[in-house]
Design a protein around this motif. Structure first.
Motif: not given
Ligand code: NAD
Length: 264
Positions: A166-179
């Motif tokens: 779940l914590e790894a998902s947070v980082r990947y989702l943050a990268a996906d949607y940051g822009a």
């Protein structure tokens, strides 16, 4: 009330009763003017969530079992129809068979491993993907994790593995949607007496250990988590994403029991 969340609308997933972490978060957000929708898992819990939601002036309640993706889609459709857009989501959902929250991690079954991962980890990704479509003007997403993801906690077992994912998902989702101006963070809470917490064997011992061995010599409350969630879901944290924020009285920084404990 300062109205930090005034004009913001969000979805709270994971209130089971007034002890739920999601309830502490909902109260902190509502006190700052947020408009809330709630999901509940099954009609029995729905009966408990309805009066709680009413306390925060919300009648927007939707059934949702994340094992049934059609029910997740129905929630998103309902939000789209009623609100059109969304500013934040709180995912405070976790489950594992309590028979496997004791003994050896190595004894975890394939079925329960998969179920724990889908409910406690992948559901956040599925919901984030759908919610992001409604966050047309940016937004904030928050999930709940526990320090058993990075260090071994007795009995936490497969849940620790799911929280790591779940914590790894947070980082990947943050990268996906940051822009797109959508921030994704997690709070890693110390142990709290809740329905889910009670499913972990020897939960009482975990609470007492935390109380004796955290730098602040106390456990945390759902109000403590609520205040930090308010920061992560409001514009106060507008430059923060992909973060695992500990709300655990500092327990995660320790490497040995306190001398008070050792001397006893
Ligand atoms: P809780 O029992 O009050 O909340 C857990 C929620 O998960 C319930 O509302 C339940 O209905 C929901 N849920 C479980 N399976 C579901 C499914 N298939 N579909 C939809 N909802 C489902 O307990 P809590 O402690 O407030 O848990 C909230 C989150 O906080 C969980 O992710 C938990 O792992 C995490 N957390 C808890 C603690 C703790 O000590 N209590 C510490 C750190 C993190």
């Amino acid at each position: 009330m300062t109205g930090l969340m005034h004009g913001k609308r969000g979805l709270i997933m994971g209130v089971a009763n007034s002890h739920s972490i999601a309830w502490g978060i909902a109260r902190a957000l509502a006190a700052e003017g947020a408009e809330l929708a709630f999901t509940y898992q099954g009609e029995a819990l729905g009966k408990r969530v309805k009066p709680l939601a009413a306390e925060l002036n919300s009648e927007f309640l939707l059934p949702c079992d994340v094992e049934d993706i059609a029910s997740v889609d129905a929630v998103i459709d309902a939000l789209k129809e009623k609100w059109g857009t969304l500013d934040f989501i709180v995912h405070a959902i976790g489950f594992s068979d309590k028979n496997e929250l004791k003994g050896l991690y190595a004894d975890t079954t394939r079925d329960n491993f998969s179920r724990t991962m889908v409910i406690s980890c992948f559901s956040f990704t599925e919901i984030a993907k759908r919610a992001a479509e409604l966050m047309t003007d940016g937004g904030a997403m928050l999930t709940l994790t526990y320090g058993g993801s990075v260090r071994v906690m007795p009995n936490y077992n497969v849940m620790g593995v799911a929280k790591a994912a779940l914590e790894a998902s947070v980082r990947y989702l943050a990268a996906d949607y940051g822009a797109r101006g959508i921030r994704v963070n997690a709070i890693s809470a110390g142990p709290i007496r809740t329905l889910a917490g009670a499913g972990i064997s020897d939960a009482r011992a975990m609470l007492s250990w935390q109380q004796k061995n955290s730098p602040m010599r106390r456990t945390v409350t759902i109000e403590d988590v609520g205040s930090s969630a308010l920061y992560l879901l409001s514009d106060l944290s507008r430059g923060v994403t992909g973060e695992i924020h500990y709300v655990d009285s500092g327990y995660n920084i320790t490497s040995m029991p306190t001398l008070d404990t050792l001397r006893k």
